[in-house]
Scaffold this motif. Structure first.
Motif, PDB file in Angstrom:
ATOM      1  N   UNK A 141       0.839  -1.010  -0.237  1.00  0.00           N
ATOM      2  CA  UNK A 141      -0.115   0.165  -0.193  1.00  0.00           C
ATOM      3  C   UNK A 141       0.359   1.412  -0.112  1.00  0.00           C
ATOM      4  N   UNK A 142       2.815   0.810   0.770  1.00  0.00           N
ATOM      5  CA  UNK A 142       3.258   2.644   0.951  1.00  0.00           C
ATOM      6  C   UNK A 142       3.696   2.885  -0.162  1.00  0.00           C
ATOM      7  N   UNK A 143       3.766   1.301  -1.608  1.00  0.00           N
ATOM      8  CA  UNK A 143       3.866   1.544  -2.475  1.00  0.00           C
ATOM      9  C   UNK A 143       3.258   2.326  -3.438  1.00  0.00           C
ATOM     10  N   UNK A 144       2.280   1.522  -3.315  1.00  0.00           N
ATOM     11  CA  UNK A 144       0.958   1.021  -4.494  1.00  0.00           C
ATOM     12  C   UNK A 144      -0.394   2.189  -4.437  1.00  0.00           C
ATOM     13  N   UNK A 145      -0.043   2.846  -3.500  1.00  0.00           N
ATOM     14  CA  UNK A 145      -1.508   3.865  -2.423  1.00  0.00           C
ATOM     15  C   UNK A 145      -2.326   2.646  -1.975  1.00  0.00           C
ATOM     16  N   UNK A 146      -3.362   2.247  -1.063  1.00  0.00           N
ATOM     17  CA  UNK A 146      -4.216   1.354  -0.390  1.00  0.00           C
ATOM     18  C   UNK A 146      -5.348   1.335  -1.301  1.00  0.00           C
ATOM     19  N   UNK A 147      -5.742   1.578  -2.478  1.00  0.00           N
ATOM     20  CA  UNK A 147      -7.104   1.021  -3.407  1.00  0.00           C
ATOM     21  C   UNK A 147      -6.384   0.055  -3.871  1.00  0.00           C
ATOM     22  N   UNK A 148      -5.165   0.143  -4.582  1.00  0.00           N
ATOM     23  CA  UNK A 148      -4.417  -0.487  -5.670  1.00  0.00           C
ATOM     24  C   UNK A 148      -4.038  -1.995  -4.881  1.00  0.00           C
ATOM     25  N   UNK A 149      -4.604  -2.323  -3.658  1.00  0.00           N
ATOM     26  CA  UNK A 149      -4.408  -3.743  -2.728  1.00  0.00           C
ATOM     27  C   UNK A 149      -5.347  -4.520  -2.408  1.00  0.00           C
ATOM     28  N   UNK A 150      -5.656  -6.320  -2.364  1.00  0.00           N
ATOM     29  CA  UNK A 150      -6.541  -6.303  -1.525  1.00  0.00           C
ATOM     30  C   UNK A 150      -6.302  -8.130  -1.037  1.00  0.00           C
ATOM     31  N   UNK A 151      -5.889  -7.968  -0.284  1.00  0.00           N
ATOM     32  CA  UNK A 151      -5.944  -8.640   0.744  1.00  0.00           C
ATOM     33  C   UNK A 151      -6.713  -9.881   1.049  1.00  0.00           C
ATOM     34  N   UNK A 152      -6.857 -11.206   1.027  1.00  0.00           N
ATOM     35  CA  UNK A 152      -7.521 -12.335   1.548  1.00  0.00           C
ATOM     36  C   UNK A 152      -6.791 -13.168   2.126  1.00  0.00           C
TER      37      UNK A 152
END
Length: 398
Positions: free
Chosen positions: A139-150
Motif C-alpha cells: 500500500x505504501x508503494x502503490x496506494x491502499x486502493x490498489x491492494x486487496x488481501x485475502x
C-alpha cells in the motif's frame, strides 16, 4: 517454520542496520527502501510473539509488556515470528503444536516483493494477509486502493484489518478462501501468495491480466520446503509459466496441508523382518535435514506422493524414512558413520527406495540443478514442472 533462514546480522539489530543488511545482501531492491523505513514490522505484531531461534530451531514467547526490549529486538531481526498456533485454538505462552500464522523474515518478504515487481499504477491481490505487514508495504508503494488481501482465518483477518486502519493503510481485507482469488477486483496486475502451496489454482491465472505476474511458494509433499515460483500469464490469458527463484519454507495453505497418518500407520514394529533388504552406496548428503536444499526439492519432483523424514543422528546412526501417501508402502535407509554401504529396507506396492535412489542419480546426472533451472506451468488442465525448458517436463523415471 515460515521461511528460509537467510543469514542474520551478528550484532543486535536496529532498523537502520536491518535496512543495510537487506540492501547489501540483495534481498531488498532499492525501490523498497522507503517502504521499509515507513512501514515497520513492529507496527503489525501482537503483544505476544514467538520468534524463531535460528540456532536451536525452537520458538519461545516474548511479551511486549514484560520484556519490551526483547520484543523490539525480535520485531526488527531477520527472523520469522509466529503470531498464531493451531489455527487459533492455542492458549497460553508455551508454543503450540503447529504454527499457523506469522510475520515472515524481512529478507524473504522483500525478496518476494522484488520478484513480484509491482509498479505504481498496478493492482495487487495478496493471498494470506497474516499480520497485514506485507499488505501495508504494498500500500505504501502503490496506494491502499490498489491492494486487496485475502485471509482465510476470520480472527487473523480482523486483527490485520484493525492494524492496517490504525496505521493509515486502509487496504481491503477480504475474509475468505484465497485459493478462489477475489473475482470482484479482477483482473489484477500482480498476485502473490504468502503461504506454501502444493497446487496453484487456475483461478489465479484467470484473475491476472495477460502479461501479469503470479508469485507463490510451491513445493511437494516430499518435504516441508518450497521454492518461490514467478509465473507470467500468457498474452492469451490461458496459462502462466515461469521459473523458480529461491528455496524457502512457508506455512501451508490450510486445504493443502498434508493429511499425515503418522509413522506407525505405515511401518510395522519389526522393520528388519517385514521389509525386503538391500544396500546402497548413496551418500548421506543426499538427504539433508534442512528442508530448503536443492536436492530435496528436486527429489520431491521425481518421487511423487511420498513423504520423507530425516531422523536425528544418534551414536553415528541416522535413518531416513519414506512413506507412500497413496498406499501403505514404506522404506528406510540406515546411514552409519564410516560405513561405505548403508542398509535399506522397503515394503509395499511401491519400491520407494528404488524411486528415491533413481531420483538422486537423475539429479546428479542433470548437473545437480538448483531451483533456478526448474520451472512451472499452470493451465486449466493442471500444473507441470520442467527442467531448463517448458518442453522438458520432469516426470518420474524418464
Amino acid at each position: 517454520m515460515t521461511d528460509h533462514p537467510s543469514p542474520a546480522p551478528r550484532h543486535p539489530p536496529s532498523h537502520a542496520g536491518s535496512r543495510h543488511f537487506l540492501l547489501h545482501s540483495g534481498a531488498m531492491a532499492p525501490e523498497w527502501s522507503d517502504a521499509f523505513d515507513a512501514v515497520p514490522r513492529s507496527a503489525f505484531l501482537p503483544d505476544v510473539i514467538w520468534p524463531y531461534d535460528m540456532r536451536t530451531g525452537r520458538s519461545a514467547a516474548v511479551s511486549r509488556t514484560t520484556d519490551p526490549a526483547a520484543w523490539q529486538e525480535s520485531a526488527v531481526a531477520n527472523i520469522p515470528v509466529t503470531t498464531q498456533w493451531d489455527d487459533g485454538r492455542h492458549t497460553g505462552t508455551a508454543p503450540g503444536r503447529i504454527p499457523t500464522s506469522s510475520a515472515s523474515m524481512p529478507s524473504i518478504v522483500f525478496s518476494m516483493l522484488r520478484d513480484l515487481g509491482p509498479r505504481p499504477g498496478h493492482t495487487v491481490l495478496e493471498i494470506g494477509t497474516g499480520t497485514g505487514w506485507n499488505a501495508a508495504l504494498l500500500a505504501h508503494r502503490l496506494g491502499a486502493p490498489a491492494v486487496t488481501t485475502v485471509e482465510v482465518d476470520p480472527a487473523v483477518a480482523t486483527a490485520a484489518r484493525d492494524r492496517l486502519r490504525a496505521f493509515g493503510a486502509a487496504v481491503e481485507v477480504v475474509t475468505g478462501d484465497g485459493l478462489l482469488g477475489h473475482p470482484a477486483g479482477a483482473p489484477y496486475d500482480r498476485i502473490m501468495a504468502t503461504a506454501g502451496l502444493r497446487g496453484i489454482p487456475y483461478a489465479w491465472v484467470e484473475q491476472t491480466r495477460p502479461g501479469g505476474v503470479i508469485v507463490a511458494p510451491w513445493g511437494t509433499h516430499y518435504g516441508h520446503g518450497d521454492a518461490v515460483a514467478r509465473l507470467t500469464v500468457s498474452e492469451d490469458g490461458t496459462e502462466a509459466a515461469g521459473r523458480f527463484t529461491r528455496l524457502v519454507e512457508f506455512m501451508k495453505v490450510r486445504t493443502q496441508r498434508l493429511a499425515w497418518r503418522g509413522h506407525a500407520a505405515h511401518v510395522p514394529e519389526d522393520v528388519t523382518g517385514s521389509g525386503d533388504r538391500s544396500s546402497t552406496t548413496l551418500p548421506e548428503t543426499a538427504f539433508p535435514q534442512a528442508s530448503f536444499e536443492a536436492v530435496t526439492f528436486a527429489m520431491g519432483l521425481r518421487v511423487r506422493d511420498c513423504r520423507h523424514s530425516v531422523a536425528e543422528k544418534r551414536d553415528g546412526v541416522r535413518p531416513v524414512w519414506f512413506y507412500g501417501l497413496s498406499d501403505a508402502s514404506w522404506a528406510v535407509v540406515v546411514f552409519r558413520d564410516g560405513s561405505p554401504e548403508s542398509a535399506v529396507y522397503q515394503s509395499g506396492p511401491r519400491r520407494l527406495w528404488d524411486e528415491a535412489e533413481e531420483a538422486y542419480r537423475w539429479w546428479v546426472k542433470e548437473g545437480r540443478p538448483g531451483p533456478g533451472r526448474f520451472g512451472l506451468t499452470v493451465t486449466r488442465r493442471g500444473q507441470r514442472v520442467w527442467l531448463d525448458d517448458p518442453a522438458h517436463a520432469v516426470t518420474p523415471g524418464d
